[in-house]
Design a protein around this motif. Sequence first.
Motif, short mmCIF file in Angstrom:
data_model
loop_
_atom_site.label_atom_id
_atom_site.label_comp_id
_atom_site.label_asym_id
_atom_site.label_seq_id
_atom_site.Cartn_x
_atom_site.Cartn_y
_atom_site.Cartn_z
N THR A 4 0.83 -1.47 -0.01
CA THR A 4 -0.13 -0.04 -0.06
C THR A 4 1.02 1.21 0.12
OG1 THR A 4 -1.63 -1.17 1.22
CG2 THR A 4 -1.80 1.17 1.15
N LEU A 5 2.00 1.29 0.88
CA LEU A 5 2.91 2.36 0.83
C LEU A 5 3.57 2.57 -0.36
CD1 LEU A 5 3.92 4.68 2.55
CD2 LEU A 5 5.76 2.98 3.43
N ARG A 6 4.00 1.57 -1.19
CA ARG A 6 4.45 1.63 -2.37
C ARG A 6 3.78 2.34 -3.45
NH1 ARG A 6 6.77 -3.56 -1.07
NH2 ARG A 6 5.40 -4.50 -2.50
N PHE A 7 2.43 1.77 -3.55
CA PHE A 7 1.61 2.22 -4.49
C PHE A 7 1.18 3.64 -4.10
CE2 PHE A 7 -3.01 3.05 -5.56
CZ PHE A 7 -3.01 2.69 -6.73
N ALA A 11 1.81 6.76 -6.96
CA ALA A 11 0.92 7.64 -7.28
C ALA A 11 1.14 9.22 -7.20
CB ALA A 11 -0.36 7.38 -6.49
N LEU A 12 1.93 9.45 -5.94
CA LEU A 12 2.45 10.68 -5.76
C LEU A 12 3.28 11.40 -6.74
CD1 LEU A 12 2.59 10.78 -1.71
CD2 LEU A 12 0.91 12.07 -3.34
N LEU A 13 4.34 10.27 -7.14
CA LEU A 13 5.37 10.47 -8.03
C LEU A 13 4.79 10.95 -9.58
CD1 LEU A 13 8.40 10.70 -8.73
CD2 LEU A 13 8.27 8.19 -9.19
N ALA A 16 3.11 14.26 -9.11
CA ALA A 16 4.11 15.24 -9.42
C ALA A 16 4.61 15.55 -10.75
CB ALA A 16 5.31 14.97 -8.29
N LEU A 17 4.97 14.40 -11.42
CA LEU A 17 5.45 14.68 -12.91
C LEU A 17 4.41 15.22 -13.79
CD1 LEU A 17 7.21 11.07 -13.32
CD2 LEU A 17 8.15 13.61 -12.89
N GLY A 18 3.08 14.74 -13.34
CA GLY A 18 2.08 15.68 -14.29
C GLY A 18 2.06 16.94 -14.13
N LEU A 19 2.17 17.18 -12.79
CA LEU A 19 2.03 18.73 -12.72
C LEU A 19 3.24 19.50 -13.02
CD1 LEU A 19 0.68 18.65 -8.94
CD2 LEU A 19 -0.57 19.22 -10.96
#
Length: 412
Positions: A4-7, A11-13, A16-19
């Motif tokens: 769950t933590l890796r997922f 998702a946050l990475l 961030a790349l999309g923003l």
Amino acid sequence: MSRTLRFGLGALLVLALGLLGSYLLQRAESYEEVVTHGPSPEARANPYLAAETFLRKQGLEVTRADNLSGLDTLPSRGHTLLLLANRSNLTPRQNERLLEWTARGGHLLFIAERMWDEEKGKSGDGLLDTLNVQQYPVEQLDEDQGEDEAEEPSDSTADEQTAEPAGEDSAEETADAYPELTKLYLENEQAPAYIGFDPDFHLYDANNLAHVWANSGEATHLLQIYHGDGLISIVSDAWIWQNVNLGSYDNAWLLWYLSQDSAVTLVYNADRDGLLTLLQRHFAPALLALGLLLVLALWHVGQRRGPLLQPQPASRRQLQEHLRAAADFLLRHGGQQPLLSNLQQDILRRARRRHPGFERLAVADQWQILGRLSRQPSTVISQAMRPLGQKRLSASDFTRQVAHLQTLRNAL
């Protein structure tokens, strides 16, 4: 680390790349950049390539000629010959041919190349001198005008008479907004055509035969003269039709105007005809007769002298002659040592077949076995099988050595 933590971190990475990508797209600005590679190799090799292309786009038939060799077959009527090459090497006869071609209904356009020499009474340009058209530098014209003004009377009456024309001239100069450009006036046209001729040269029609001309502020740069059924156009320079200047002012229009409704031939090389070309043109029968005479002379010199030798029959040689010839060839190219060594090796090979283990015996034992097998005395064996030296044997010694070896080989 749990799944769950890796997922969540992934998702946050991704977020961030999309923003970051969205921000960069908003800040980015598109632009166009034109990279100039310069003229093509064809344009660098041909300074009038743009003029050729322009005339073809106007629907004219344009051909390029490297010299004047095809002038005799070139039709005159409905044809314009643009002589853009250097004419310093033209012969008087070639100048006459050009004028004869024009008189039959052609249109000849050429550049004035030489300045008029007052002392010699000519310019050295065959076409200009024939038409009595003189070219001067504008600086010389200014000097002549200054001398003429200095010789005029300076009384008050003359000043009053010339006051009004001077005012008219100044008014005309003020009205001329482009004194450096050449202006060509046409009927039914309100404004002239502007051409960028070099203003430093002036054409003077000494016979006053020109019916069309174009002037800049101080000089004339274009003359048109009727010649027979044809037309001659003379310009002070042709750089206005080169690739870099064709699009300036009305330069391209003037090229079309001078060659309209005709086929166009551009000549880039007007060197005089070579010796071979002149001989073919004027002495073709003499050249043919000379060629036939040369062929007959070679045939006469090449005739056989004396009786022919009959070919030798292939079966005339005997086997002994072939063997002797082969032996002479081997002796001449290989020397004595290889021939004697081959006979000795053949003797040893036969001895090994008749006495197994012969090759493992000492030399003295081998010679005893050879003497027993061949029933030859030891002196013959030693004479035949002794080691060969580097010294070349005489003919008698070589023959004697070969005889010993053959006797020993035949006895085995």
